[in-house]
Structure formats: structure tokens, C-alpha cells
Design an enzyme around this catalytic site. Structure first.
Site, PDB file in Angstrom:
ATOM      1  N   HIS A 381      -2.318  -8.943   1.549  1.00  0.00           N
ATOM      2  CA  HIS A 381      -3.053  -8.282   2.641  1.00  0.00           C
ATOM      3  C   HIS A 381      -2.262  -7.206   3.348  1.00  0.00           C
ATOM      4  O   HIS A 381      -2.583  -6.844   4.475  1.00  0.00           O
ATOM      5  CB  HIS A 381      -3.476  -9.299   3.702  1.00  0.00           C
ATOM      6  CG  HIS A 381      -4.488 -10.282   3.243  1.00  0.00           C
ATOM      7  ND1 HIS A 381      -5.841 -10.113   3.434  1.00  0.00           N
ATOM      8  CD2 HIS A 381      -4.349 -11.444   2.570  1.00  0.00           C
ATOM      9  CE1 HIS A 381      -6.495 -11.148   2.925  1.00  0.00           C
ATOM     10  NE2 HIS A 381      -5.605 -11.973   2.396  1.00  0.00           N
ATOM     11  N   LYS A 572      -8.712  -3.488  17.680  1.00  0.00           N
ATOM     12  CA  LYS A 572      -7.928  -4.053  16.590  1.00  0.00           C
ATOM     13  C   LYS A 572      -6.571  -4.438  17.161  1.00  0.00           C
ATOM     14  O   LYS A 572      -6.260  -4.085  18.291  1.00  0.00           O
ATOM     15  CB  LYS A 572      -7.754  -3.038  15.453  1.00  0.00           C
ATOM     16  CG  LYS A 572      -7.245  -1.664  15.950  1.00  0.00           C
ATOM     17  CD  LYS A 572      -7.187  -0.624  14.827  1.00  0.00           C
ATOM     18  CE  LYS A 572      -8.521  -0.003  14.492  1.00  0.00           C
ATOM     19  NZ  LYS A 572      -9.037  -0.353  13.196  1.00  0.00           N
ATOM     20  N   ARG A 573      -5.762  -5.171  16.376  1.00  0.00           N
ATOM     21  CA  ARG A 573      -4.428  -5.475  16.870  1.00  0.00           C
ATOM     22  C   ARG A 573      -3.680  -4.189  17.217  1.00  0.00           C
ATOM     23  O   ARG A 573      -3.904  -3.143  16.621  1.00  0.00           O
ATOM     24  CB  ARG A 573      -3.646  -6.264  15.806  1.00  0.00           C
ATOM     25  CG  ARG A 573      -3.989  -7.736  15.773  1.00  0.00           C
ATOM     26  CD  ARG A 573      -3.702  -8.443  17.079  1.00  0.00           C
ATOM     27  NE  ARG A 573      -2.293  -8.664  17.274  1.00  0.00           N
ATOM     28  CZ  ARG A 573      -1.695  -9.851  17.157  1.00  0.00           C
ATOM     29  NH1 ARG A 573      -2.397 -10.938  16.887  1.00  0.00           N
ATOM     30  NH2 ARG A 573      -0.404  -9.964  17.339  1.00  0.00           N
ATOM     31  N   LYS A 578      -1.388   1.488  13.099  1.00  0.00           N
ATOM     32  CA  LYS A 578      -2.818   1.692  13.366  1.00  0.00           C
ATOM     33  C   LYS A 578      -3.047   2.900  14.286  1.00  0.00           C
ATOM     34  O   LYS A 578      -4.127   3.423  14.378  1.00  0.00           O
ATOM     35  CB  LYS A 578      -3.424   0.435  13.980  1.00  0.00           C
ATOM     36  CG  LYS A 578      -3.436  -0.773  13.018  1.00  0.00           C
ATOM     37  CD  LYS A 578      -3.972  -2.021  13.707  1.00  0.00           C
ATOM     38  CE  LYS A 578      -3.846  -3.275  12.853  1.00  0.00           C
ATOM     39  NZ  LYS A 578      -4.905  -3.380  11.831  1.00  0.00           N
ATOM     40  N   THR A 682     -11.371  -4.335   8.353  1.00  0.00           N
ATOM     41  CA  THR A 682     -12.708  -4.935   8.228  1.00  0.00           C
ATOM     42  C   THR A 682     -13.540  -4.555   9.443  1.00  0.00           C
ATOM     43  O   THR A 682     -14.767  -4.519   9.360  1.00  0.00           O
ATOM     44  CB  THR A 682     -12.619  -6.468   8.104  1.00  0.00           C
ATOM     45  OG1 THR A 682     -11.713  -6.957   9.081  1.00  0.00           O
ATOM     46  CG2 THR A 682     -12.158  -6.873   6.720  1.00  0.00           C
ATOM     47  N   LYS A 686     -17.641  -3.396  10.059  1.00  0.00           N
ATOM     48  CA  LYS A 686     -18.529  -3.944  11.088  1.00  0.00           C
ATOM     49  C   LYS A 686     -19.195  -2.815  11.879  1.00  0.00           C
ATOM     50  O   LYS A 686     -20.394  -2.863  12.162  1.00  0.00           O
ATOM     51  CB  LYS A 686     -17.751  -4.872  12.036  1.00  0.00           C
ATOM     52  CG  LYS A 686     -17.251  -6.146  11.332  1.00  0.00           C
ATOM     53  CD  LYS A 686     -16.196  -6.911  12.126  1.00  0.00           C
ATOM     54  CE  LYS A 686     -15.468  -7.894  11.198  1.00  0.00           C
ATOM     55  NZ  LYS A 686     -14.203  -8.401  11.733  1.00  0.00           N
TER      56      LYS A 686
HETATM   57  C1  26W Z   1       3.911 -13.301  10.510  1.00  0.00           C
HETATM   58  C2  26W Z   1       3.771 -12.693   9.235  1.00  0.00           C
HETATM   59  C3  26W Z   1       2.465 -12.112   8.940  1.00  0.00           C
HETATM   60  C4  26W Z   1       2.393 -11.191   7.933  1.00  0.00           C
HETATM   61  C5  26W Z   1       1.200 -10.673   7.588  1.00  0.00           C
HETATM   62  C6  26W Z   1       1.324 -12.502   9.602  1.00  0.00           C
HETATM   63  C7  26W Z   1       0.115 -11.977   9.260  1.00  0.00           C
HETATM   64  C8  26W Z   1       0.051 -11.069   8.247  1.00  0.00           C
HETATM   65  C9  26W Z   1      -1.284 -10.551   7.825  1.00  0.00           C
HETATM   66  C10 26W Z   1      -1.254 -10.219   6.354  1.00  0.00           C
HETATM   67  C11 26W Z   1      -1.754  -9.423   8.663  1.00  0.00           C
HETATM   68  C12 26W Z   1      -3.200  -9.124   8.436  1.00  0.00           C
HETATM   69  O1  26W Z   1      -4.048  -9.681   9.088  1.00  0.00           O
HETATM   70  N1  26W Z   1      -3.492  -8.187   7.520  1.00  0.00           N
HETATM   71  C13 26W Z   1      -4.810  -7.592   7.468  1.00  0.00           C
HETATM   72  O2  26W Z   1      -5.630  -8.281   6.560  1.00  0.00           O
HETATM   73  C14 26W Z   1      -6.949  -7.789   6.611  1.00  0.00           C
HETATM   74  C15 26W Z   1      -7.792  -8.637   5.703  1.00  0.00           C
HETATM   75  O3  26W Z   1      -7.482  -8.389   4.383  1.00  0.00           O
HETATM   76  C16 26W Z   1      -6.988  -6.317   6.231  1.00  0.00           C
HETATM   77  O4  26W Z   1      -8.300  -5.851   6.396  1.00  0.00           O
HETATM   78  C17 26W Z   1      -6.055  -5.517   7.102  1.00  0.00           C
HETATM   79  O5  26W Z   1      -5.982  -4.181   6.654  1.00  0.00           O
HETATM   80  C18 26W Z   1      -4.679  -6.135   7.083  1.00  0.00           C
HETATM   81  O6  26W Z   1      -3.825  -5.484   8.006  1.00  0.00           O
END
Ligand code: 26W
Length: 837
Positions: A381, A572-573, A578, A682, A686
Site C-alpha cells: 500500500h 485525508k491524513r 499529500k 480512495t 468517494k
Molecule cells: C506504521 C507503519 C505503517 C506503514 C504503512 C502504517 C500504515 C501504513 C499504511 C500502508 C498507510 C496507508 O494507509 N496507505 C494507504 O493505503 C490506501 C489503501 O490502499 C491507499 O489508497 C493510499 O494511497 C495509501 O497511502
């Protein structure tokens, strides 16, 4: 296993005893009277209060239980059929599920929305007041967690045998408040009023061990390894219903909660050290206490690895012990289950399945490895290198010594195969190794996942391409055919039908109700886009959603949305990649233009900007940016010079519930990440499906949205990914852009002057230096293109009817982004798990 006999075997023998026990469980009558009766029973017998004495939370809980009662027969039947059929199913392993409120979705899935509203009205209760009581389970950070929730909704709606596994965090994502514009985190006590949606099953607990050492022993002439751990915890499963939409199916989400193995250690207790006994208990229970709020920046904390192993091991054991029948031939496991790894967080499940097969069940290593490689699939992701998880060998070996040995052996055999193929290309071997050596020896979880999986997928076309060509290029070369793409999707049930009831009714008027489970049918709206009357109704829906948002924000935060303004939204975060800073520079540029007199106020399109964003608590710059947005907002909103034409709103604590209110009201969707950094996004989907136009870069799923809706209905700007690479290669100097562009310089200078910090130039100095001297995500390089694109937005918005036509075409052409389609792609390309009933 033996002390933990599978539930279905117990159930069969008991059913024989009493004729009533053989009768199928049935739902209460589907009428207003039936609903009233069930509601009052739940209030009286469940909550122990009379209607006249009940408070709103009692009523909410009774209502939730009532809706639950309607789902129960379907749930029991789904579980029964799944056990009988033993069809291949998906085990979705995810450390996060960002579910959103459950009540509305359950009413929708049962078709009881109107019956329930009427029934409560007859009891003198407004159902909206009860729905507002629910605290959403915020068991996720952002996109990845929300994606998991959309996927399990689609799997249930499409009748795919599946189970979601995860962690029941006692505290979800923190509640965000602002103090003087700065983010302050408060604990999310989502369980404090009790959750009516969960079913604990302490009898089905798994014991999960940690620490200790391994030893070899002789088992009838065969040398085997056993793990002698030194501490353990109980994993208690909590089941949640995952109702399909109007299809009589209810799947299960099983979240694990940690509990100390003994209520307290009797030995210590008898020795008189009560405090020490309780401390040990608290230690164990910390494992599922809190969701890590870091998104994309792994911290390498021991507790996080404990969490990962805790839920991965409990889920694997649950599947092997409880879901599979006894004496199951494990060599057939790949035909029975696929474990989908939602990013690397559950990847420790790979060595755990190996341990179960080899150490616990006595299979040969080779056979076990063959099975394991047939049972996992991995979704990546991210593209940020810093977001790829690694665990130091030191830590992993201390916590899970046997797993480290297993990982070493997997790596040894893998590297031998690499060497066999490429000779002694040691650079390649080092790059591909599951073990990295710098800055310390560590396990690269993405490599382990890739080696162990049937398939590896990215989450949008561009992302998957970059995985193949860059991040995992050597693996793609080594395993051609292993890599695939599945573009993300969103559930139309929650994000269209539930969140945007007025638009849904308009669509249903035009097309009938079938679109909710067949989103490609939205295409048929293309002809309606040419109908002036339909456009008028569509515009009225948007206006009414703005008025609703105004009511919500006024009550929630005392904020006012001007429903005559263009609503320009970025939710978004908060992350540098971003580029909330780019959006903010646009706002400051507009403001600066007005107050400096360079731009006549009459030429400024009235806009309300809405931000929603949480920053990871330890992410300094992200928190500074939140502070700056709030400060710019206070100044702009209070300045009579802008005559109310610009408004900046930043409601705190953006979450799924708020998203459901904001997105349907938006005109413009901001998707402005640096090209090549946002895996998919995502939120972008939406907004488009709710009739907002996108201003966006060629990144993530924006690329596919633009291809589908067409260039005329999407505001593209900025560098492409190859252009970003090119600029980086030749050496990016942000201050050159600052010097070359007077508008940019003026905006940055205005911030630096202290105009938004009461004259104090030091407050936002870190943000400014970061932009001028670092700017990792090339905000300044894309600034001019962004401003120009915003001018195209203004021009387009000036023609309201044409804008509305574009908005309708966005809705019509984005059916592809249903998570039902994503699930079909996973099924066809990866899982091979056909729908069952
Ligand atoms: C703490 C480590 C960590 C590393 C990565 C925590 C969380 C993550 C996730 C992979 C971050 C995340 O939410 N990624 C997002 O995933 C969405 C679903 O596929 C994508 O639409 C986003 O672009 C992506 O940033």
C-alpha cells in the site's frame, strides 16, 4: 485443540436433545409493530429500563440490539453453511479496520430503515437522535484501514466465503482537538458506553507465546525443533457482524483482544505481592490496548511487533483449529484458504504457519513451505521507502526466536535460488535478501511477504507499475507473473447510498435500485446529464447536502458553511507527500492578492475551504502545518477585506462519520500529492462518485479517474512521475522556484512575516525553511501549475450548469471504483474463491 473443541461439533450433538433447539432461528416480524415489540423487549430485558425512564443511550443500545436481532438468523445460517460447505474462503488479515458507525449500515443491509424510523416515532423517539449516539470504532489510521472495511462489506454483499481477522484495540485512533490551533490528542474511549455490536467468545481463546529459546530434540530418529517460550497471553476473539446488502448473508469480522493467561499469578499473589501480580496482568493486556497512530512511518517499537504476532498467530491458529474440521489434510490447505496480507503488518503469519506445520503438526519442511507459498497473497500500500517495515533481528529474535530461525532458513533457500539463477551477482543477492544489513541487521517484511506469496499486488495501475519497475523490480524479474494490480475501490453502500441519500434517491428514480450492487449501471446516467431538468435536480441535491453539512458543523463545532460558496475540500491524513501545504499556499495567494489590492475582490470566486486531517503525534512538521492552517483560517475568516468570499474551516477529529457528511457536499476534491507518492487514494473515488470534480496530479488512482471521466471533467496539473524523477536527478532547488515566481514569493513571505502568528516570525519558521531548503515533495515546483489549474476551476465553476453536467458525468463514469469490482478482481486474479450462496 482438544480442550478447545470446534464450536460446530458441540452444536450438532446438543441440537438433538430438545425439539425447539432444532427449529431454525428466525428473525422478528418485519413490521412496525414487530419492531416496536422487539425494541421494547431489548430496552426492558436487555437494558433493564422502562421506556419512560430510559435515556438516549439506553434507547440507542436497545435499537442496536433490535437491528442485530434481525441479522442474527442470517448470521447463524451463514456460519453454518460455510462450515458445511468447506468451500475455499478468504482470510483477510489486517491490523486496521476503520469501520465507521454500524447502526445505519445494519439498517440499510436489512432494509429496515423506514420500519425502524416509524417504530421509534411511535415510541416518541427521533431515530436520528439515536443514530447520533453511536461512537464509531476508529480501529484504523486512514486509507488502509478504511479499505479493509470496504472490502469486507463487498465480500458479504457478494456472498464470498470470508472472514476478517484483526485487533480489537481498546483505544482506536486518537480524538483530535485543537488548542490555540495546535493538535492535541485525546484518548478514544470508544468502548466506554459499551458496544452492542460485538460478541466475545472467551471459550475460543488462543494462547499466544513470546520470548524464550528454541531447542532441538530427537523424535523417533528425526531431529525436530521446539520453542520454549517464556511468557504468553490469551487472545480472546470478539465477533462482529458484517452484513451483506439485502442478500440475507452476514459474514464475520473476528477481532482479538489480549488478556492475561491467569487472572493473576497465584504464586506471587500468595507471596503477598498483589501489586506485582496485577502488573503482570496489565503488561499482557497492553498488547491490544491502543492503535499505533503512525501512518506510513514505522516506529520499530516492540509493542507493535507484539501486536502483529498476537493477531497473526491467533488468526492462523483459529483457522487451523476452529474453522477446519479435525483431521483435515493440510496439504490441501491452498484449496481451502487464502490469507490476504493487508500490507506487511501481518507478515509474521508466514513463519507462524511454517512453525505450526513443521513444529506442531510434524510436516516436512519442504512440504510445509509448498503449502505456505500457496496460502498467502500480499498487497503493498505504499511507495515511500521509509514506510516499508523492517524489524531488527535483535528484537525479532528476542521476541520470536523460533520465527527468526524459520525466516533465516526461508532466506537461505531463497538466496540459493537467486544465486543459481544469476550466478554470484552478490549485489543483487544483497538487494533481494530478506535480511538487510544496514543500518542494522533486520528483517525486511516486504521481501518476506513477496517470497512467500502466490501474488503481490499494488493498489492502482501506476502504483503497481512502479512496484514492478522500482520498489520490487528484482523480484518482478525473478518471479514473472507473481505481480499484479488490483485498483482499490469503495463501498457504494456506505459512501453513496447511506452518506448521500438524496443523490441515491435521484439515481434510483432514474435507474431503479439495482445500481447499489451493480455500480457500472451508473453509466446510464450519461444521457441524464443532457437533461436540463435532471441537472437542476442534481444541483438541488448538492445544495441540500451543503445545507446539511452546515447544520452538522454548526452543531458539532460551531462552524458555518456558506451554501452559496464553492466547497473546496481536502480531507485525508496530514502528510508532507499529500501536500496540504500546496493547498494552503493557494489560499494564502488568494488572500494576499485581495489584501494587497492586486486582485479586485469581485474577481474572486467565493469559496469555502474545508480541511480534515490528523497528524501522527510525533510528526513535527505535520503538526506545524495543522497549526498554520488553523492560523491562516483565523486571520482570513476575520478579515473584513475578504468580505466573506474566502472561508477556511478545519473541523477537528476528521473521521468516517464526518467524511459521510462532508464528501456529499463537496464541489471540488483536492487530490494533489506529488506524482509517484500516493499509492492509490480512495477519498478521490468517494468524491467523484458523489459528484465533486477533482483537481489532481497524475498520481495513484487519480490517473484512472481521469481516464474514465475524461480530461474535460477533471483538472489535471503538475509534474508526472517521470518528470519528478528527472527534476530530482538534475537536482531540485526549491528556492529557485521561490525566487522566480513573485506570487509564490509573496505568499511565503507573508507567512514568514508573522502575519498569521501575531507578528511572531519564529512560529512557522520550521515550515518555511522546510519548504525553501528541503521540500522533499516538490511543493514549490508544482505551485505555478496548481494556481493555473485553480484558475481553470474558477472559470468552469462560473458556468453552473456546465459544472453540474461535469459532476453528473463524474458520477456516471466512476462505477468502476466500486469495491465490488475490486473484490471481483481479487477473486479472478488472486484468490479463486467463487461466491457461494
Ligand atoms: C506504521 C507503519 C505503517 C506503514 C504503512 C502504517 C500504515 C501504513 C499504511 C500502508 C498507510 C496507508 O494507509 N496507505 C494507504 O493505503 C490506501 C489503501 O490502499 C491507499 O489508497 C493510499 O494511497 C495509501 O497511502
Amino acid at each position: 485443540m482438544s480442550e478447545n473443541a470446534p464450536a460446530h461439533h458441540i452444536a450438532h450433538s446438543r441440537e438433538e436433545r430438545h425439539p425447539l433447539a432444532k427449529a431454525p432461528v428466525t428473525a422478528p416480524p418485519n413490521t412496525v409493530d414487530g419492531f416496536v415489540k422487539q425494541f421494547l423487549d431489548n430496552l426492558n430485558f436487555g437494558q433493564g429500563v422502562a421506556l419512560s425512564a430510559s435515556g438516549v443511550n439506553d434507547q440507542y443500545l436497545a435499537l442496536a440490539r433490535t437491528v442485530r436481532d434481525y441479522l442474527m438468523a442470517r448470521w447463524l445460517e451463514t456460519v453454518r453453511r460455510q462450515l458445511v460447505s468447506q468451500a475455499k474462503g478468504v482470510c483477510y488479515l489486517s491490523a486496521e479496520y476503520l469501520l465507521g458507525r454500524q447502526l445505519g449500515n445494519s439498517l440499510l443491509a436489512t432494509g429496515l430503515e423506514d420500519v425502524a424510523a416509524e417504530a421509534l416515532a411511535e415510541c416518541g423517539i427521533d431515530i436520528a437522535d439515536l443514530r447520533a449516539q453511536e461512537v464509531e470504532p476508529g480501529l484504523g489510521n486512514g486509507g488502509l484501514g478504511r479499505l479493509a472495511a470496504c472490502f469486507i462489506d463487498s465480500l458479504a454483499t457478494m456472498s464470498v466465503p470470508s472472514i476478517g481477522y484483526g485487533i480489537r484495540y481498546e483505544y482506536g485512533i486518537f480524538r483530535q482537538t485543537f488548542e490555540d490551533g495546535q493538535q492535541v490528542e485525546k484518548p478514544d474511549r470508544w468502548l466506554s458506553m459499551g458496544s452492542p455490536w460485538e460478541f466475545p467468545h472467551p471459550e475460543a481463546a488462543q494462547t499466544i507465546s513470546f520470548g524464550g529459546r528454541t531447542e532441538q530434540y530427537d523424535d523417533d530418529g528425526v531431529t525436530r525443533t521446539r520453542w520454549i517460550p517464556d511468557w504468553d497471553v490469551l487472545a480472546i476473539p470478539y465477533n462482529y457482524m458484517v452484513p451483506g446488502y439485502l442478500n440475507g448473508r452476514v459474514n464475520t469480522l473476528r477481532l482479538w483482544s489480549a488478556q492475561a493467561t491467569k487472572a493473576f499469578d497465584l504464586r506471587i499473589f500468595n507471596a503477598g505481592d498483589y501489586a506485582e501480580a496485577v502488573r503482570a496482568q496489565t503488561f499482557a493486556e497492553n498488547i491490544s490496548k491502543v492503535l499505533y497512530p503512525e501512518d506510513s512511518t514505522p516506529q520499530g517499537k516492540e509493542l507493535r511487533l507484539q501486536q502483529q504476532y498476537f493477531f497473526a498467530a491467533a488468526s492462523i491458529a483459529d483457522f487451523l483449529d476452529v474453522v477446519l474440521p479435525p483431521d483435515y489434510d493440510l496439504t490441501k490447505l491452498p484449496d481451502r484458504a487464502i490469507f490476504q496480507l493487508n500490507d506487511t503488518h501481518p507478515v509474521i503469519a508466514v513463519p507462524e504457519l511454517m512453525r505450526q506445520l513443521v513444529d506442531v503438526r510434524g510436516l516436512e519442511w519442504e512440504q510445509a513451505w509448498e503449502i505456505t507459498q500457496g496460502c498467502f497473497a500480499y498487497t503493498c500500500h505504499t511507495l515511500l521507502p521509509e514506510a516499508l517495515e523492517v524489524w531488527s533481528v535483535d528484537l525479532l529474535g528476542r521476541l520470536l526466536p523460533r520465527h527468526l530461525e524459520i525466516i533465516y532458513r526461508i532466506n537461505e533457500e531463497f538466496l540459493a535460488a537467486v544465486r543459481e539463477r544469476y550466478g554470484d551477482d552478490e549485489l543483487r543477492v544483497r538487494n533481494m535478501s530478506i535480511i538487510g544489513e544496514h543500518p542494522e541487521r533486520s528483517v525486511r517484511m516486504a521481501h518476506l511477504a513477496t517470497v512467500a506469496s502466490v501474488k503481490v499486488n499494488g493498489v492502482a495501475e501506476l502504483h503497481s507499475q512502479l512496484l514492478r519497475e522500482k520498489v520490487l523490480h528484482d523480484f518482478h524479474e525473478f518471479y514473472p507473473g507473481k505481480f499484479t494490480n488490483v485498483t482499490n475501490g469503495i463501498t457504494p453502500r456506505r459512501f453513496l447510498r447511506l452518506a448521500n441519500k438524496s443523490l441515491s434517491e435521484l439515481i434510483t428514480d432514474a435507474l431503479g435500485p439495482g445500481w447499489v450492487t451493480d455500480l457500472d449501471r451508473l453509466r446510464e446516467l450519461e444521457t441524464y446529464a443532457e437533461d436540463p431538468e435532471f441537472r437542476e435536480r442534481f444541483a438541488e441535491v448538492k445544495a441540500s447536502n451543503k445545507r446539511r453539512l452546515n447544520r452538522v458543523l454548526l452543531e458539532r463545532d460551531g462552524l458555518e458553511v456558506d451554501d452559496t460558496h464553492m466547497l473546496d475540500v481536502m480531507v485525508k491524513r496530514l502528510h508532507e507527500y499529500k501536500r496540504q501545504m500546496l493547498k494552503l499556499l493557494h489560499i494564502v495567494t488568494l488572500y494576499d492578492g485581495i489584501v494587497s489590492g492586486r486582485v479586485p475582490i469581485s474577481e474572486v470566486t467565493p469559496r469555502t475551504f474545508i480541511f480534515g486531517a490528523k497528524a501522527a503525534p510525533g510528526y513535527r512538521i505535520a503538526k506545524d502545518i495543522i497549526h498554520l492552517i488553523n492560523k491562516v483560517g483565523s486571520v482570513v475568516n476575520a478579515d473584513p477585506a475578504v468580505e466573506g468570499r474566502l472561508k477556511v474551516l478545519f473541523p477537528p477529529n476528521y473521521n468516517v462519520t464526518l467524511a459521510e457528511r462532508i464528501i456529499p457536499a463537496a464541489d471540488l476534491s483536492e487530490q494533489i500529492s506529488l506524482a509517484g507518492k500516493e499509492a492509490s487514494g480512495t477519498g478521490n473515488m468517494k468524491f467523484a462518485l458523489n459528484g465533486a470534480l477533482t483537481i489532481g496530479t497524475d498520481d495513484g488512482a487519480n490517473v484512472e479517474i481521469r481516464q474514465l471521466v475524461g480530461d474535460d471533467h477533471f483538472f489535471l496539473f503538475g509534474m508526472t512521475e517521470p518528470e519528478v524523477e528527472e527534476l530530482a536527478a538534475k537536482g531540485y532547488v526549491p528556492s529557485d522556484f521561490y525566487r522566480a515566481d513573485p506570487n509564490l514569493r509573496s505568499a511565503i513571505d507573508l507567512i514568514a512575516s508573522g502575519a498569521f502568528s501575531g507578528g511572531d516570525r519564529s512560529v512557522f519558521e520550521p515550515v518555511i525553511s522546510n519548504l525553501l531548503y528541503n521540500d522533499r515533495f516538490m511543493v514549490l515546483a508544482d505551485y505555478a501549475a496548481y494556481i493555473a489549474a485553480q484558475e481553470r476551476v474558477d472559470a468552469a465553476y462560473a458556468d453552473a450548469d456546465t459544472w453540474t453536467r461535469s459532476a453528473i458525468l463524474n458520477v456516471a463514469r466512476c462505477g468502476f471504483f466500486s469495491s465490488d469490482r475490486s473484490m471481483r478482481d481479487y477473486i479472478d486474479r488472486i484468490w479463486h474463491t467463487p461466491p457461494s450462496f
